[in-house]
Write a protein that holds these residues in place. Structure first.
Motif, PDB file in Angstrom:
ATOM      1  N   ARG A 143      54.134  24.124  57.747  1.00  0.00           N
ATOM      2  CA  ARG A 143      54.283  23.035  57.911  1.00  0.00           C
ATOM      3  C   ARG A 143      54.252  22.685  59.521  1.00  0.00           C
ATOM      4  N   SER A 144      54.972  23.745  60.653  1.00  0.00           N
ATOM      5  CA  SER A 144      54.410  23.932  62.037  1.00  0.00           C
ATOM      6  C   SER A 144      53.522  23.809  62.258  1.00  0.00           C
ATOM      7  N   VAL A 145      52.324  24.636  61.892  1.00  0.00           N
ATOM      8  CA  VAL A 145      51.588  25.838  62.070  1.00  0.00           C
ATOM      9  C   VAL A 145      50.228  25.208  60.945  1.00  0.00           C
ATOM     10  N   VAL A 146      49.822  24.035  60.361  1.00  0.00           N
ATOM     11  CA  VAL A 146      48.784  24.370  59.237  1.00  0.00           C
ATOM     12  C   VAL A 146      47.975  22.725  59.884  1.00  0.00           C
ATOM     13  N   PRO A 147      46.790  22.501  60.130  1.00  0.00           N
ATOM     14  CA  PRO A 147      46.111  21.360  60.393  1.00  0.00           C
ATOM     15  C   PRO A 147      46.384  20.241  59.970  1.00  0.00           C
ATOM     16  N   LYS A 148      46.883  18.928  60.284  1.00  0.00           N
ATOM     17  CA  LYS A 148      46.443  18.122  59.302  1.00  0.00           C
ATOM     18  C   LYS A 148      46.461  17.951  58.214  1.00  0.00           C
ATOM     19  N   ASN A 149      44.855  17.724  58.276  1.00  0.00           N
ATOM     20  CA  ASN A 149      44.279  18.210  56.846  1.00  0.00           C
ATOM     21  C   ASN A 149      44.573  18.997  55.722  1.00  0.00           C
ATOM     22  N   VAL A 150      44.832  20.180  55.998  1.00  0.00           N
ATOM     23  CA  VAL A 150      45.482  20.817  54.986  1.00  0.00           C
ATOM     24  C   VAL A 150      46.897  20.887  54.834  1.00  0.00           C
ATOM     25  N   SER A 151      46.635  21.181  53.258  1.00  0.00           N
ATOM     26  CA  SER A 151      48.240  20.161  52.160  1.00  0.00           C
ATOM     27  C   SER A 151      48.858  21.672  52.146  1.00  0.00           C
ATOM     28  N   VAL A 152      50.362  21.550  52.014  1.00  0.00           N
ATOM     29  CA  VAL A 152      51.176  22.650  51.654  1.00  0.00           C
ATOM     30  C   VAL A 152      51.462  22.617  50.260  1.00  0.00           C
ATOM     31  N   ARG A 153      51.413  22.963  49.562  1.00  0.00           N
ATOM     32  CA  ARG A 153      52.229  23.974  48.116  1.00  0.00           C
ATOM     33  C   ARG A 153      52.950  24.719  47.828  1.00  0.00           C
ATOM     34  N   TYR A 154      54.268  25.001  46.585  1.00  0.00           N
ATOM     35  CA  TYR A 154      54.919  25.586  46.550  1.00  0.00           C
ATOM     36  C   TYR A 154      54.472  25.937  44.931  1.00  0.00           C
ATOM     37  N   ILE A 155      54.157  27.058  44.387  1.00  0.00           N
ATOM     38  CA  ILE A 155      54.304  28.134  42.935  1.00  0.00           C
ATOM     39  C   ILE A 155      54.939  28.448  42.849  1.00  0.00           C
ATOM     40  N   GLY A 156      55.985  28.465  42.248  1.00  0.00           N
ATOM     41  CA  GLY A 156      57.292  29.344  41.327  1.00  0.00           C
ATOM     42  C   GLY A 156      57.556  28.661  39.942  1.00  0.00           C
TER      43      GLY A 156
END
Length: 940
Positions: A890-903
């Motif tokens: 999250r510290s490196v992604v652009p604001k318009n890009v979401s971060v998700r978890y799969i596992g």
């Protein structure tokens, strides 16, 4: 001699009295192999055994009768009892010394009288050359004096006859107690004075501060001083000391020679920075967080003797420093500049381990470490152990903290001789230390000294011990110090006059040290907490010319002509010849041995240990080959003609904590040796968690203690259940900060080859750090993890690996990040897709910590249409890398890009116990990661 057995009856039946005693003596000579025994008598001994046996077996005879033979038997039993149990009657405990309930050794308990013994030869009790003993009664008194004074010895559990007889000779020939000259007595008194006045000064000057005083066990300091002096005179180059916090400051001052002003500066809230050592021991200099004063170590160079004394740093996990010090010691003893196993010289280094009485009995790491003492990969030629026994653990009485008579009883299982000594008899303390040293020199084995004293104050100086031990402390507060008692004895015997001049000098020196630091300025907050993150990105060339690799590979596949390798294994190993042919691949274990061989060629020694490490848990390594016909052993890495350094590999005992501690200590000293520890399964590292927490991850920050040790932790979800799936990578990532180590989870053999070579290249540099590797299990032989020889020859370690070449990066909307085995599973699943997924891109994060931030930013910048980044892992959500890496991403992604978890979802247990359930869950994770609609998000 006259015939004593004309028929076939037991010849000893009618023999008694002095004749029986004479025959018993001859039988002992016979057992010792003496040649002067008459042949006829020898044949009787061969046939009928000891003359005692017949007398003992005739139990129907009344022991209270007049049978002289049975009196002799009783006398020999008395002598054996004194030798085996004399310690129970000895004056060992200072605070019990006036007890009226003390057990006494009585002749009537053996159905003997003084008159009975006066009729017998002294030889029945003991045979002491140079000691004039008229009869068995005098011998009894002499033997009693040998074994029941202020020293008690236990050796009946030692099975080696030579060792037992050596100890008996030392004790019964009067060689246990040293002869103290006048000067030696005065020097001992001076040492005790320094010890006591140091504690008194700190008690008065730094009121209410913890110091964990040595008082009550003051003799510990001169004991260490004397054995170090003796060892250095004998040519020992390094003396390694491990101890907990009790008495550490006094040892630092009077054994290691740490100046008083340096110690006092660490008590001050505002120390004089010029007096703080460059090691950063108080943590206020060079950006290091430091540690409290009673955990710190030090080094002392003995100038005249050319010896180094090292006191190891140790946190409050009391006994865990023991195996580390053993590793220190072995590292000094090993000569690594030759092919094959290192050449060990045990005379080069001596280890001294100081234990607490409650900790010795209570902490399992002690047993693990003692078990190392006789193993070829870990033995150090004997250690001297001192139990600093103050009869209490914090506020817990010994009756509540152990199930044994003595704190030292654990050592009996390892056949280690034990001496108990009264800490209020300093001359006896010095004497038993000398005996322990001589025994170690003679037999290369461990020795235990149980130094029994007391603790003058509470666990720390702010505790009130009388709350929990009122009677004990009522006695202690009335009890004179050992310095006072010894001074009174010397005065009474005319050795000294009641002169306090030396005491004045000691007090003056302490005051002068304090004056240098008492006016220190205030310390700013920034100076306390400043930390510096040193870069780990220093480049190292890890590639090796292809021709060099080919030649090494050929050498590794040769073994002596007479060597019969197991046929099935021979076929497997010879397949490696094809790896360097066209289209050949190098699997994981093959890449490892090539990395080791090239590291050895570069001049870096290697030491690898672990449970089953010679073969490998998964039958993949085979670095030690066994001749299946003759039982001989051979390692191909010992025959490299271009290597002049050692390669050591040892199967370890079934122990994690002690072995990890040992290897860490070994690497701290042998800083230019590549030291690796391999867990049988990654979760076995749980058993060494204290070492990872208190030493490996934080030792640099606390003590500036550098290490480049490598941990190989098999990790991966393959349906083997909760206990053999996860190496608990989350724990290592939780401890990751300030570039304290590297944590990696790799996906191919070339990466493994290069990261090992990179780590070896960093050894000896200031920025070296430990390396924690999640290693494969099923992937060891997986076709997708094998690499071409060119990848080894021309490649380098990559923190990130992309799984495919992108033709249209502008179409990518989902970036999948993953690590380790799940990355290979995704790659394998992706090859089965019938049509390319251009909107999906997969990257393996090979180096999890330090986080490759710049690399990921650069990759993200290639995808202008990126909508989401998905982190995929096979571990549960509350485990694995997710909680660590989520914030990093999250510290490196652009604001318009979401971060998700799969596992896997949050779970208390790492993995499913049922293989079918595992397969279903694994399939779900893979499917969800790859299931993707053109032009949109995944179908949920």
């Amino acid at each position: 001699m006259r015939k004593i057995n004309d028929n076939n009856e037991n010849p000893w039946y009618n023999i008694s009295g002095l004749n029986l005693a004479y025959l018993i003596d001859l039988y002992e000579q016979y057992r010792e192999g003496r040649t002067e025994i008459d042949e006829e008598l020898r044949s009787l001994f061969d046939q009928w055994g000891s003359p005692l046996n017949e007398k003992i077996n005739r139990s129907c005879i009344d022991l209270h009768g007049n049978d002289e033979g049975l009196k002799v038997v009783a006398a020999t039993k008395l002598a054996d009892h004194i030798r085996n149990y004399g310690h129970l009657y000895a004056d060992l405990c200072p605070i019990d010394s006036h007890s009226t309930n003390k057990k006494q050794l009585q002749l009537e308990d053996f159905h003997l009288t003084k008159t009975d013994l006066e009729k017998m030869s002294a030889q029945i009790i003991c045979s002491c050359e140079g000691v004039n003993l008229e009869n068995a009664y005098e011998a009894f008194l002499y033997l009693k004096q040998c074994y029941t004074k202020t020293v008690g010895i236990e050796f009946s559990h030692v099975h080696n006859k030579e060792e037992r007889e050596w100890l008996i000779d030392k004790i019964e020939q009067g060689r246990l107690y040293q002869s103290f000259t006048k000067d030696k007595k005065i020097n001992l008194l001076k040492s005790l004075t320094e010890v006591e006045e140091f504690e008194n000064f700190i008690q008065r000057t730094f009121v209410g501060q913890k110091r964990f005083s040595v008082e009550g066990l003051d003799a510990l300091v001169p004991m260490l001083q004397n054995v170090i002096q003796k060892a250095s005179l004998d040519g020992v180059k390094n003396v390694m000391i491990g101890m907990a916090h009790r008495g550490r400051l006094n040892v630092l001052a009077h054994v290691l020679g740490k100046p008083y002003e340096q110690i006092f500066s660490e008590f001050q809230q505002a120390p004089n920075k010029e007096l703080v050592p460059s090691e950063g021991s108080t943590g206020i200099n060079f950006g290091w967080t430091g540690d409290v004063k009673y955990h710190l170590g030090a080094d002392l160079q003995l100038k005249q003797k050319k010896a180094m004394v090292t006191l190891a740093n140790n946190p409050s996990h009391l006994e865990f420093v023991g195996p580390i010090v053993q590793g220190f010691t072995r590292a000094v003893q090993d000569y690594r500049s030759t092919r094959g196993y290192p050449e060990q010289d045990t005379s080069k280094a001596l280890s001294l381990i100081i234990h607490g009485d409650a900790a010795f009995a209570g902490q399992g790491i002690v047993a693990e470490t003692l078990n190392l003492s006789g193993l070829k990969g870990y033995k150090v030629g004997g250690s001297i152990h001192i139990i600093a026994n103050n009869l209490i653990g914090f506020t817990t009485d010994s009756i509540d903290s152990r199930s044994t008579t003595y704190a030292s009883d654990l050592a009996k299982g390892f056949e280690i001789p034990i001496i108990h000594v009264n800490a209020d008899d300093p001359e006896a303390c010095i004497s038993v230390m000398q005996l322990a040293y001589e025994y170690r020199q003679a037999f290369k084995r461990d020795f235990i000294i149980d130094l029994i004293g007391y603790r003058r104050y509470g666990h720390n100086e702010m505790d009130e011990p009388a709350i929990t031990q009122p009677k004990m402390y009522e006695f202690i507060r009335k009890h004179s110090t050992v310095k006072t008692l010894y001074k009174e004895m010397l005065t009474k015997n005319g050795v000294i006059t009641d002169d306090i001049e030396f005491e004045k000098k000691v007090k003056q020196k302490l005051q002068e040290g304090y004056e240098k630091v008492k006016n220190g300025a205030s310390l700013s907050e920034n100076e306390v907490v400043e930390n510096k993150n040193e870069s780990l990105s220093q480049k190292s060339e890890t590639n090796v010319p292809i021709e060099t690799l080919r030649q090494i590979n050929q050498q590794l596949l040769k073994w002596p002509n007479e060597f019969s390798i197991f046929p099935k294994l021979e076929k497997i190993l010879k397949r490696r010849k094809a790896s360097f042919e066209e289209g050949g691949k190098v699997d994981w274990a093959h890449a490892e041995v090539l990395a080791f061989a090239t590291i050895l060629n570069d001049g870096t020694p290697i030491r690898l240990t672990g449970q089953d490490s010679e073969r490998g848990t998964f039958a993949q390594r085979h670095l030690v080959l066994n001749d299946y016909l003759h039982g001989t052993r051979f390692s191909p890495l010992h025959q490299l003609n271009t290597s002049n350094v050692s390669f050591a590999i040892h199967n370890s005992p079934l122990s994690e904590a002690a072995v990890v501690g040992f290897e860490y200590g070994y690497n701290v000293i042998a800083e230019k040796t590549l030291v690796l520890w391999e867990a049988q399964y990654g979760d076995f590292a749980n058993g060494a968690q204290v070492l990872f927490d208190q030493f490996v991850s934080s030792g640099r920050a606390k003590w500036r203690q550098k290490s480049g040790i490598v941990f190989l932790l098999p990790h991966g979800y393959e349906g083997q259940g909760p206990e053999h799936s996860s190496a608990r990578i989350e724990r290592f990532l939780q401890l990751a900060a300030e570039n304290n180590w590297t944590v990696a989870n790799l996906t191919n053999s070339a990466q493994y080859f290069h990261i090992l070579r990179k780590q070896a290249a960093m050894l000896g540099r200031d920025n070296v750090r430990p390396l924690v590797l999640m290693t494969p299990k099923s992937l060891l032989r997986h076709r997708l993890t094998a690499s071409s020889p060119l990848q080894l020859a021309e490649g380098s370690f990559e923190p990130l690996i992309q799984q495919k070449v992108l033709n249209h990066p502008e179409e990518v909307t989902r970036l999948v990040l993953c690590s380790g085995k799940i990355a290979v599973d995704l790659k394998e699943a992706l090859t089965d897709e019938k049509q390319p997924l251009d909107e999906l891109h997969i990257m393996s994060v090979e180096q999890l910590y330090p986080f490759p931030k710049e690399n990921i930013i650069e990759i993200i910048s290639r995808f202008p249409s990126l909508q989401e980044i998905v982190w995929v892992q096979e571990e549960p959500k509350n485990m694995g890398a997710w909680f660590y890496i989520n914030l990093k991403i999250r510290s490196v992604v652009p604001k318009n890009v979401s971060v998700r978890y799969i596992g896997r979802p949050n779970r208390s247990s790492p993995a499913e116990g049922d293989p079918t359930a595992h397969k279903l869950e694994q399939k779900r994770i893979i499917t969800e990661a790859l299931k993707f609609k053109k032009g949109g998000m995944n179908d949920e």
